[in-house]
Write a protein that holds these residues in place. Structure first.
Motif, mmCIF file in Angstrom:
data_model
loop_
_atom_site.group_PDB
_atom_site.id
_atom_site.type_symbol
_atom_site.label_atom_id
_atom_site.label_comp_id
_atom_site.label_asym_id
_atom_site.label_seq_id
_atom_site.Cartn_x
_atom_site.Cartn_y
_atom_site.Cartn_z
ATOM 1 N N GLN A 164 -3.513 -4.493 -10.980
ATOM 2 C CA GLN A 164 -2.317 -4.751 -10.183
ATOM 3 C C GLN A 164 -2.721 -4.913 -8.719
ATOM 4 O OE1 GLN A 164 0.406 -1.486 -11.137
ATOM 5 N NE2 GLN A 164 1.524 -2.871 -12.516
ATOM 6 N N LEU A 165 -2.279 -5.997 -8.115
ATOM 7 C CA LEU A 165 -2.549 -6.280 -6.718
ATOM 8 C C LEU A 165 -1.231 -6.439 -5.982
ATOM 9 C CD1 LEU A 165 -5.401 -8.944 -7.086
ATOM 10 C CD2 LEU A 165 -5.658 -6.497 -6.633
ATOM 11 N N VAL A 166 -1.198 -6.005 -4.757
ATOM 12 C CA VAL A 166 0.009 -6.112 -3.926
ATOM 13 C C VAL A 166 -0.189 -7.279 -2.972
ATOM 14 C CG1 VAL A 166 1.525 -4.976 -2.274
ATOM 15 C CG2 VAL A 166 0.458 -3.658 -4.121
ATOM 16 N N SER A 167 0.700 -8.226 -2.983
ATOM 17 C CA SER A 167 0.580 -9.421 -2.164
ATOM 18 C C SER A 167 0.672 -9.083 -0.684
ATOM 19 C CB SER A 167 1.659 -10.442 -2.525
ATOM 20 O OG SER A 167 1.615 -11.548 -1.644
ATOM 21 N N THR A 177 4.161 -6.560 -6.146
ATOM 22 C CA THR A 177 3.049 -6.134 -6.986
ATOM 23 C C THR A 177 2.905 -7.108 -8.143
ATOM 24 O OG1 THR A 177 3.370 -3.813 -6.419
ATOM 25 C CG2 THR A 177 2.116 -4.290 -8.426
ATOM 26 N N THR A 237 0.590 -8.243 -11.601
ATOM 27 C CA THR A 237 -0.405 -7.872 -12.608
ATOM 28 C C THR A 237 -1.217 -9.111 -12.959
ATOM 29 O OG1 THR A 237 0.997 -6.121 -13.498
ATOM 30 C CG2 THR A 237 -0.801 -6.907 -14.892
#
Length: 929
Positions: free
Chosen positions: A333-336, A349, A351
């Motif tokens: 999971q990465l947060v823009s 967020t 995935t």
């Protein structure tokens, strides 16, 4: 000059083989790039040289027929190899189309038109300028550009950038890849990578300090959307051009991608900051943090990706995932971070697969249709290469027949745990982590590690296998922060990393004089110290003293009784020293030493003046020998001493440190040591010049020890008088007796005389004939009492003399005469022997009764001198000259005159007179007396 490798010298018939010389390869150097910025302005305000045409005239794809097109034609330019077009960032400007054609150097014809896509890679949060991807054109010197927007909004401040990558002889002879990385995982080595230096990066233009993410969570796959028509030697130039375009034109501070892979399968270092690090790139706006960007050099929207490129991309991602423990088949999971071409708003967020394409997070076709289609294959290849702890465990067991033979069958599944994995077997276990690899743990070592808490213990993970077959059947194993050592006799003991373990290693581990540890290391001692006990001793360590060996024995036992490192001695500052005279040993500590011999026992000698003084005598091998007692304070701590086999050393701040030995020390001891009248020593024991005696000076006197005359104590005042007389070389010679009390003072007998002293008279020597006369007169107990001065000689040399409390002794050629004090005073007033009285001519006489003539009453004293008589009576003491004496004698029967009452006085014409009790006597030259 010889051409070729062999020359034949026909004259001599000798074949000479000349060495083959290899031309040195050029070294990579920073290469300066140059950029020519060509202003294009805007559709509304074209720059000079720019023209606004229509889509129909230029065949703009998909645009309305009347769409304005901003164009520039520069048939002749300075040489360049890379093209880019940029404009002021404006969110309203979308769907911009840029087409470029160039004319290469030495070519009269224009190339084909190439559409250049917008550069989707970006900094998190946006870009300084918006522009196209950099287009590699090769060596060119002519350019034509068309720009239009199908959305209707037109960009402002359009600029054409022509980049010349510069030249370097090293571009075509790079040699082997030399890029390094500080991070390496167990059994995972970084694939070959050409360094920034090898492609000629000019670090002086890099306006960016690296920033780092907490960890790497995913890999982003890109293509540069560039030309696919490049040669091997072109790649360094292409990278320098992209570097200049990203760094200066777009304002990213550095090249955007972490690594770049060319179509030949070669990997190149991109963004500065370390390949093994978590450096944040500028490759996927909004998703740069926590990812690393791998970009394929070329445009893989148009052509398939070469297999060599796929292999290299997979290999590098596998290495990075091994470092960070990323599952290539998993998701994250990465947060823009938003901005740029990010598909997701800031804070959203997302995935994603751990290996994803740029198009998954950005509004872009990157990495092209052919590149994106290879991502599944890349994930498979990465998964096959990533080194996971569980895989390490299984690989170790499967690939090592020796391990299988030792461990036996598996009794538990391979189990992943935080930071690693393990599996248990019939005869041990295998534990693996990314940092330490797969290690075999078995036997008592394993049991002890388990009792400590396995990998969660202070020891951490094993970094080597259990090693058996040590001395005495022992075994050991190294761990991240120490080791466990075991033998049947000592059990399993922990030896943590640190100064103690390092010192034990330097000594030879279990084969050293210490043997195996018999207890775990103990820390938390005073001043940050620690220790560990071994079979034959201990190691003690502190930051200030290092690690020192304390062997078992009397020295260690004594230090232990005193309180170990908490004692007055502190920590050891050197190893114990053995093999001294008589089998003795010693060890130095912070504030002293312990010395031991079989004859003397273990004794403490404190650091300081006493120890230093002992050292000047040769330590235990010197004349004092071993200490036989601890250092001891006396006088309420004001003084210290150590007793040795053949003497002592005494010290105080006022007297210094001195050696006391032999007969002198014995006599000093008899008199009460430092508490006796002599006090502390002021000198070492010395020997007189004639070698006949030893001596030492003390606060209250001296001791002289003669081989035959014995050891004698001299009070200070006596010693000083003896010294004034010439010591043992003077007339007194050596003392033959101790001081004795006499007449309110004290006396010391010497070979040639006597020294008598009192507080009132001082100390004076009486020697030779004078001593005989003095003794004849009753000595100190007689009328003379104690001497008040040393013996002397009269000015005319006719007599010797010495003054005493009750008088003086004068010795002339006629013999010795005593002059009572009262008479001496009269004589002194008259000028001693130089006056009218001259020398005494007889002994003093006491007038016990009336004289026959009746002229001298009882109760007085008279003494005859050469020039008269001194009378001492009731009226006083006065001299009477021969002239007056004749008159007194003449009338003594008829009219006795009695005692003189004054000294004579002069009259006119040379006359004189003197008064007596019963009259006077007058005298003149003419009349007589």
């Amino acid at each position: 000059m010889v051409a070729g490798a062999v020359a034949v010298l026909g004259v001599s018939g000798v074949l000479v083989v000349l060495p083959v010389v290899t031309r040195p390869q050029p070294e990579p150097v920073p290469v300066a790039t140059s950029t020519e910025a060509v202003p294009m302005g805007s559709v509304e305000a074209p720059a000079p040289g720019a023209v606004v045409a229509t889509a129909a005239a230029t065949a703009g794809p998909g645009a309305p027929a009347d769409s304005p097109v901003l164009t520039v034609s520069r048939p002749q330019t300075a040489p360049f190899s890379l093209v880019g077009v940029t404009w002021a960032t404006d969110a309203a400007v979308t769907d911009t189309v840029v087409r470029v054609r160039t004319r290469q150097v030495d070519d009269e014809d224009w190339g084909t038109w190439t559409e250049v896509t917008e550069e989707e890679a970006a900094l998190d949060g946006g870009t300084v300028r918006t522009g196209t991807s950099p287009l590699w054109a090769g060596a060119s010197d002519g350019i034509e550009v068309e720009l239009l927007t199908r959305s209707g909004a037109h960009p402002a401040d359009v600029q054409l950038d022509l980049v010349d990558p510069g030249t370097s002889d090293a571009d075509a002879s790079l040699g082997e890849p030399v890029a390094g990385a500080t991070a390496q995982a167990a059994d995972a080595v970084m694939p070959p990578v050409f360094s920034r230096a090898q492609w000629g990066a000019d670090e002086s233009i890099r306006a960016w300090d690296p920033e780092y993410a907490p960890t790497i969570k995913a890999a982003t796959v890109h293509h540069t959307a560039d030309s696919n028509d490049y040669a091997s030697a072109d790649v360094p130039k292409m990278l320098r051009s992209i570097y200049a375009y990203h760094t200066k034109t777009l304002g990213w501070g550095d090249i955007g991608y972490n690594v770049i892979v060319d179509k030949f399968g070669r990997t190149w270092e991109g963004r500065y900051g370390g390949l093994g690090s978590t450096v944040i790139g500028a490759h996927a706006g909004g998703f740069n943090t926590g990812t690393f960007g791998v970009s394929m050099l070329g445009n893989y929207q148009d052509v398939p990706v070469p297999q060599a490129t796929v292999e290299a991309v997979s290999a590098f991602i596998a290495w990075k995932f091994t470092l960070s423990g990323v599952d290539p088949r998993g998701t994250t999971q990465l947060v823009s971070g938003g901005g740029g071409t990010a598909k997701y708003a800031k804070g959203v967020t997302v995935t994603l697969p751990t290996v994803f394409g740029h198009r998954d997070v950005g509004s872009t076709l990157c990495p092209g249709q052919y590149g994106y289609a290879r991502l599944g294959e890349i994930r498979d290849k990465v998964a096959a290469q990533v080194v996971t702890p569980a895989r390490l465990v299984q690989q170790r067991y499967d690939s090592d027949a020796g391990v299988r033979a030792v461990l036996g069958v598996r009794t538990s599944p391979v189990t992943s745990i935080p930071g690693g994995a393990f599996a248990h077997y019939a005869n041990g276990s295998i534990y693996a982590s990314e940092a330490t690899g797969a290690r075999v743990v078995r036997g008592p070592v394993k049991d002890r590690w388990a009792a400590l808490g396995w990998e969660s213990s202070p020891l951490g993970w094993p970094v080597g296998d259990t090693v058996t077959g040590l001395a005495g059947g022992g075994s050991f194993q190294d761990f991240q922060r120490g080791a466990v050592y075991w033998s049947p006799a000592t059990g399993a003991r922990v030896v943590p990393d640190g100064a103690v373990r390092d010192r034990w290693a330097a000594l030879g581990w279990e084969q050293s004089a210490l043997g195996y540890p018999v207890g775990d290391a103990v820390g938390g001692l005073a001043n940050g110290g620690s220790f560990q006990d071994f079979e034959r001793g201990s190691l003690y360590s502190s930051p200030g003293t290092g690690a020192q060996v304390v062997l078992k024995g009397a020295v260690r036992d004594r230090w232990g009784v005193l309180g170990w490192e908490r004692s007055a001695l502190g920590y050891p500052v050197r190893d114990v020293v053995t093999g001294l005279a008589g089998g003795g040993s010693f060890q130095d500590f912070e504030r002293g030493s312990v010395y031991w011999s079989a004859a003397s026992g273990a004794r403490v000698v404190t650091a300081g003046a006493v120890k230093e003084k002992w050292g000047t005598t040769g330590w235990e091998g010197g004349r004092l020998g071993w200490p036989v007692g601890d250092q001891t304070t006396v006088r309420g701590g004001a003084a210290q001493f150590v007793e040795f086999q053949r003497g002592s050393v005494y010290w105080s701040a006022t007297t210094g440190a001195h050696v006391v030995e032999g007969a002198v020390r014995d006599r000093w001891a008899t008199d009460g040591w430092e508490n006796g009248p002599l006090g502390l020593p002021l000198s070492d024991v010395g020997r007189t010049p004639d070698g006949a005696a030893q001596f030492a000076h003390f606060e209250g006197g001296s001791v002289y020890a003669h081989a035959t005359l014995g050891a004698r104590v001299l009070p200070t005042v006596v010693r000083e008088a003896w010294g004034a007389a010439g010591w043992e070389s003077g007339p007194l010679g050596y003392p033959v007796a101790d001081a004795v009390a006499v007449a309110g003072g004290q006396s010391v007998q010497f070979q040639g005389g006597q020294v008598l002293a009192s507080a009132a008279t001082g100390a004076h020597a009486v020697a030779g004939a004078m001593l005989t006369d003095y003794r004849a007169a009753g000595g100190a107990g007689g009328a003379l009492g104690l001497p008040t001065a040393d013996a002397g000689r009269t000015g005319d040399g006719q007599a010797t003399f010495q003054h005493f409390q009750g008088g003086s002794l004068y010795r002339t050629s006629a013999g010795a005469v005593t002059v009572p004090a009262a008479v001496r005073e009269v004589w002194a007033r008259s000028g001693w022997e130089h006056g009218p009285l001259g020398y005494p001519a007889g002994a003093a006489t006491a007038t016990a009764g009336a004289s026959p003539a009746g002229s001298v009453p009882a109760g007085g004293t008279t003494q005859v001198f050469q020039g008269g008589t001194v009378y001492v009576g009731q009226p006083g003491a006065f001299p009477v000259s021969r002239v007056f004496e004749a008159a007194v004698t003449a009338v003594r029967d008829a009219a006795p005159l009695g005692w003189p009452t004054a000294e004579s006085r002069g009259l006119a014409a040379g006359g004189s007179f003197q008064t007596f009790e019963n009259g006077s006597v007058y005298a003149s030259p003419a009349t007589g007396a």
